[in-house]
Design an enzyme around this catalytic site. Structure first.
Site, PDB file in Angstrom:
ATOM      1  N   PHE A   1     -50.844  50.917 -20.228  1.00  0.00           N
ATOM      2  CA  PHE A   1     -51.154  49.712 -19.447  1.00  0.00           C
ATOM      3  C   PHE A   1     -50.534  49.909 -18.069  1.00  0.00           C
ATOM      4  O   PHE A   1     -49.416  50.414 -17.973  1.00  0.00           O
ATOM      5  CB  PHE A   1     -50.574  48.453 -20.100  1.00  0.00           C
ATOM      6  CG  PHE A   1     -51.323  48.007 -21.315  1.00  0.00           C
ATOM      7  CD1 PHE A   1     -52.403  47.135 -21.203  1.00  0.00           C
ATOM      8  CD2 PHE A   1     -50.970  48.479 -22.570  1.00  0.00           C
ATOM      9  CE1 PHE A   1     -53.101  46.726 -22.329  1.00  0.00           C
ATOM     10  CE2 PHE A   1     -51.668  48.074 -23.703  1.00  0.00           C
ATOM     11  CZ  PHE A   1     -52.742  47.194 -23.588  1.00  0.00           C
TER      12      PHE A   1
ATOM     13  N   HIS B   1     -49.243  42.960 -19.784  1.00  0.00           N
ATOM     14  CA  HIS B   1     -50.498  43.672 -20.061  1.00  0.00           C
ATOM     15  C   HIS B   1     -51.616  43.188 -19.145  1.00  0.00           C
ATOM     16  O   HIS B   1     -52.785  43.232 -19.495  1.00  0.00           O
ATOM     17  CB  HIS B   1     -50.942  43.489 -21.519  1.00  0.00           C
ATOM     18  CG  HIS B   1     -49.951  43.983 -22.513  1.00  0.00           C
ATOM     19  ND1 HIS B   1     -48.817  43.281 -22.851  1.00  0.00           N
ATOM     20  CD2 HIS B   1     -49.907  45.129 -23.237  1.00  0.00           C
ATOM     21  CE1 HIS B   1     -48.130  43.961 -23.752  1.00  0.00           C
ATOM     22  NE2 HIS B   1     -48.766  45.084 -23.999  1.00  0.00           N
TER      23      HIS B   1
ATOM     24  N   ASP C   1     -49.088  47.967 -16.289  1.00  0.00           N
ATOM     25  CA  ASP C   1     -47.785  47.289 -16.221  1.00  0.00           C
ATOM     26  C   ASP C   1     -46.639  48.245 -16.534  1.00  0.00           C
ATOM     27  O   ASP C   1     -45.497  47.982 -16.186  1.00  0.00           O
ATOM     28  CB  ASP C   1     -47.740  46.150 -17.235  1.00  0.00           C
ATOM     29  CG  ASP C   1     -48.969  45.267 -17.149  1.00  0.00           C
ATOM     30  OD1 ASP C   1     -48.845  44.132 -16.706  1.00  0.00           O
ATOM     31  OD2 ASP C   1     -50.065  45.744 -17.518  1.00  0.00           O
TER      32      ASP C   1
ATOM     33  N   GLU D   1     -42.740  56.904 -19.449  1.00  0.00           N
ATOM     34  CA  GLU D   1     -43.722  57.037 -18.381  1.00  0.00           C
ATOM     35  C   GLU D   1     -43.218  57.973 -17.286  1.00  0.00           C
ATOM     36  O   GLU D   1     -43.978  58.758 -16.722  1.00  0.00           O
ATOM     37  CB  GLU D   1     -44.069  55.667 -17.800  1.00  0.00           C
ATOM     38  CG  GLU D   1     -44.925  54.799 -18.733  1.00  0.00           C
ATOM     39  CD  GLU D   1     -44.143  54.166 -19.877  1.00  0.00           C
ATOM     40  OE1 GLU D   1     -42.893  54.220 -19.862  1.00  0.00           O
ATOM     41  OE2 GLU D   1     -44.782  53.620 -20.798  1.00  0.00           O
TER      42      GLU D   1
ATOM     43  N   PRO E   1     -41.781  52.472 -14.599  1.00  0.00           N
ATOM     44  CA  PRO E   1     -40.772  53.509 -14.872  1.00  0.00           C
ATOM     45  C   PRO E   1     -41.156  54.871 -14.281  1.00  0.00           C
ATOM     46  O   PRO E   1     -40.297  55.725 -14.082  1.00  0.00           O
ATOM     47  CB  PRO E   1     -40.733  53.580 -16.399  1.00  0.00           C
ATOM     48  CG  PRO E   1     -41.271  52.277 -16.854  1.00  0.00           C
ATOM     49  CD  PRO E   1     -42.280  51.860 -15.824  1.00  0.00           C
TER      50      PRO E   1
ATOM     51  N   ILE F   1     -46.383  51.303 -15.546  1.00  0.00           N
ATOM     52  CA  ILE F   1     -46.347  52.410 -14.583  1.00  0.00           C
ATOM     53  C   ILE F   1     -45.035  52.415 -13.797  1.00  0.00           C
ATOM     54  O   ILE F   1     -44.645  53.429 -13.241  1.00  0.00           O
ATOM     55  CB  ILE F   1     -47.584  52.329 -13.651  1.00  0.00           C
ATOM     56  CG1 ILE F   1     -48.038  53.729 -13.249  1.00  0.00           C
ATOM     57  CG2 ILE F   1     -47.337  51.440 -12.444  1.00  0.00           C
ATOM     58  CD1 ILE F   1     -49.455  53.787 -12.724  1.00  0.00           C
TER      59      ILE F   1
END
Lengths: 429, 334
Positions: B80, B126, B82, B57, B86, B84
């Protein structure tokens, strides 16, 4: 501790923590640093597949030998005029650094970072790249701007955050941004520029452009996730990008062992990604030029990315806020076995009969005067902390393209506050 | 159209108009995305404009920033929301500040699409709603649609916007509006007026809220899935509430909020994200600052709990009709 462990008949594990060879007070001995003879490392064809020259990631490309001659297949055979221009740019970078370091000590700005001993890394690269290629530098590549002929006054305006600062005092000193000279805005967060350079290069390729990207980070920053994400992307899409790792041995007080230098080379990072990897003598201006030109040709002919480790030494502190005497032997900078890049290029030019000490001394004097004159010019626009250089309301400019209500409200509040305080802070309107 | 089709249509329309728009992300190319939001785009626009990426990511967003600096308009997908985190540094320190730090020399006109929110038994990884993390960051816009019609119009506006924008897609309502009764069958968007989506180009301006139900007794501020849950609760309770779908959190349509609360004198804020430091806290502070003398009751916040999203107890976590209904009674009683 061992007796507290239930399975106490097993030998206890031990944690290895690396330690640099020399600390303050230690005598320095660099004889263990492997330095192959100049000219001894082969130069593959640019079209050769990366896995056919993995050895080059562990070698050290060198052109200038002990007799100050340029030797071997990596010799870029530059004209004396180009060699003199290279030398002049490197000497100008050093003069600029010295002047600005002193300016910081005189309280004219908050912060400065020299690149002493690493001038060849940025300057030679700038000579080997096209002016239109986009550079995504770290904070020690001021040589790119100097070599590209960018205005020193403009750079100093940025360092002073003064009225002439095109960045309106919004960035730390030396965090330049010069789109016109192919110099991407510097971030203080490490290695973030790596995937950005890959994105720029991918965009250039996707649009059928001919420009490539190059990026720089220190060896310490190769530990950042961004570095590895960038290598993966560049490898996957064969992005026309050059990754430069400036291995100057120290990341503030952490020696290169904390980035993994004891286990392998930084150029060898390329091997796992299937990227071309080269390790070069970063204090040899001709080796840096040759490696960059080779990598640029690979990129420009769709052969993909190259990772170049520049093996060099940070001769000064990390920044004006750092005291290297606290963590490393004072003998290190002078004992560095690869010498000083400016002296080596100068000695080469003298050895081939194209330069002499008198001309060099005269040039140094002239460059120091040029820098001093630029400094005077820049200081007419003010220095940091003396006066209020930017219009007050510019503080809110550029957060978004258009200012939303909450920023307009905060801006109005700030202006009201300043008006009430009676301070003479200038406004745009 | 359902919301996925509307989002797909938005990208198709913009890509056809502007050759600089590119779509990238994990599985978005040949396969068309795990939610099918990018289906058919690679076939139409080619591999250099719609392509799969490595699973990094930080790399996806970092590369998008570089592409944006070059002059493209990347629309990266984070599979997802979730995932984001990184990419947080590239979003917060890079994309959001590039214009400011370079005084406009370089910009990052990127639109990060990401499905978010719970109610699909997605567990901890998720289901999250990370919008509050980004609304706290200067220089980034946050957009959350609640209908297919809005999703298309807002996404087109976001892609054409020159600032970095997060476009969070409430995945619980991808296929139909959800009234919060997890044990009732869901309606399909084909039976809802907002499912009527024009195939061509239209935009919904960022920073403009939508009054989805006019009323005089109470103002409810919500976005995404919660707009529909609030509608159902209000209808069941027979309260004459005004429900405002915020649509964009930054920039926020404060005028519409202020006018409504001053009219109704009561305010309830509903979001799915955890409570402490959430965007509801910001909304509550704004309403208090601007409408205090018009308020007849304390502002009520209905949110998810300050725990990670639980898998098997997801319906206890989700701010559903019971929790919202109780809060509604409380704010109306005071």
């Amino acid at each position: 501790m061992a007796s507290d462990i239930p399975r106490a008949n097993l030998k206890p594990l031990s944690l290895y923590v690396p330690e640099p060879k020399f600390r303050p007070g230690d005598a320095v001995d660099f004889t263990e640093v492997a330095i192959p003879a100049a000219g001894s490392v082969r130069r593959p064809d640019i079209a050769d597949p990366a896995d056919s020259f993995i050895d080059l990631a562990y070698e050290l490309v060198r052109v200038l030998d002990h007799e100050n001659q340029a030797v071997g297949s990596w010799n870029p055979r530059l004209s004396p005029d180009t060699l003199r221009a290279l030398l002049r740019s490197m000497a100008l970078v050093r003069a600029f650094d010295e002047r600005m370091f002193r300016a910081q000590r005189q309280g004219k700005t908050s912060f400065y970072m020299k690149c002493t001993g690493e001038e060849a890394v940025a300057v030679s690269a700038a000579f080997a790249l096209d002016y239109e290629d986009m550079c995504f530098p770290s904070y020690r590549q001021q040589g790119l701007l100097i070599a590209r002929g960018w205005s020193m006054v403009d750079m100093m305006n940025q360092i002073y955050s003064n009225r002439g600062d095109r960045l309106q005092g919004k960035q730390l000193p030396i965090m330049y941004s010069v789109k016109e000279a192919g110099f991407f805005s510097i971030s203080g967060n490490l290695a973030t520029q790596y995937p950005q350079a890959v994105g720029w290069a991918m965009a250039s390729a996707a649009k059928g452009d001919t420009r490539i990207a190059a990026t720089w980070c220190g060896e310490g920053s190769t530990a950042e996730g961004d570095f590895h994400s960038a290598c993966t992307f560049a490898s996957v899409y064969r992005a026309p990008v050059i990754f430069n790792v400036v291995n100057n041995q120290w990341a503030i007080s952490s020696f290169s062992g904390f980035a993994g230098a004891e286990s392998t080379t930084f150029a060898a990072r390329a091997v796992g990604y299937g990227i071309a990897g080269l390790r070069v003598d970063g204090n040899d201006a001709l080796a840096v030029y040759a490696a960059t030109a080779w990598a640029a040709e690979r990129a420009r002919t769709n052969q993909g990315p190259t990772l170049i480790e520049h093996f060099t030494y940070r001769a000064e502190g990390h920044s004006t806020s750092d005291d290297p005497g606290q963590y490393r032997s004072e003998g290190e900078p002078t004992a560095w076995p690869l010498g000083d890049p400016i002296k080596r290029l100068k000695d080469h030019l003298i050895a081939i009969g194209e330069w002499d000490e008198e001309r060099h001394a005269a040039q140094d004097k002239q460059l120091a005067e040029d820098v001093k004159a630029a400094q005077k010019e820049a200081e007419k626009n003010g220095i940091l902390g003396h006066g209020l250089h930017q219009p007050l309301d510019s503080l809110f400019d550029g957060v978004f393209e258009e200012m939303p209500w909450h920023l307009r409200e905060q801006q109005a509040q700030m202006i009201a506050e300043e008006t009430a305080s009676g301070r003479p802070w200038a406004r745009k309107s | 159209m359902n919301m996925i089709q509307a989002i797909n249509s938005a990208m198709e329309v913009v890509m056809a108009r502007d050759p600089n728009v590119i779509v990238m992300g994990e599985d978005v190319g040949y396969f068309g995305g795990v939610f099918r939001a990018t289906a058919g785009l690679q076939e139409k626009f080619g591999k250099t404009r719609v392509f799969d990426t490595p699973i990094t990511e930080c790399g996806i967003i970092g590369v998008a920033v570089g592409m944006g600096a070059y002059g493209l308009r990347p629309v990266p997908e984070i599979q997802f929301a979730d995932y984001i985190y990184p990419a947080l540094d590239q979003l917060v320190s890079e994309a959001a500040r590039l214009r400011y730090r370079s005084d406009g020399e370089f910009t990052a006109p990127i639109t990060v699409r990401s499905p978010f929110g719970g109610g699909i038994f997605g567990g901890q990884t998720h289901s999250q709603s990370p919008e509050g993390i980004f609304t706290h960051v200067s220089g980034i816009k946050t957009v959350i649609p609640s209908t297919p019609y809005d999703a298309k119009g807002l996404l087109i506006a976001a892609i054409e916007d020159n600032d970095p924008t997060l476009f969070f897609e409430p995945k619980r309502i991808y296929n139909g509006p959800f009234d919060g009764h997890w044990d009732r069958p869901s309606q399909n968007w084909s039976k809802h007026p907002a499912g009527e989506v024009p195939t061509g180009y239209y935009k919904i301006e960022l920073g403009k809220a939508n009054i989805v139900r006019a009323g005089d007794a109470l103002t409810i501020l919500a976005y995404g899935t919660m707009v529909h849950v609030c509608m159902a609760v209000v209808t069941d309770a027979g309260v004459d509430a005004e429900i405002i779908d915020l649509r964009t959190l930054v920039p926020l349509d404060i005028e519409t909020i202020e006018a409504s609360v001053k009219k109704t004198g009561r305010c309830m804020i509903v979001h799915e994200a955890t409570r402490t430091g959430g965007f509801g806290a910001e909304l509550s502070a704004l309403v208090q600052e601007r409408c205090f003398y018009h308020l007849e009751a304390p502002i009520e916040r209905v949110t998810g709990f300050d725990t990670p999203y639980p898998h098997s107890l997801e319906w206890a976590y989700f701010p559903g009709p019971v929790r919202i209904g109780e809060a509604l009674k409380k704010v109306m009683r005071d």
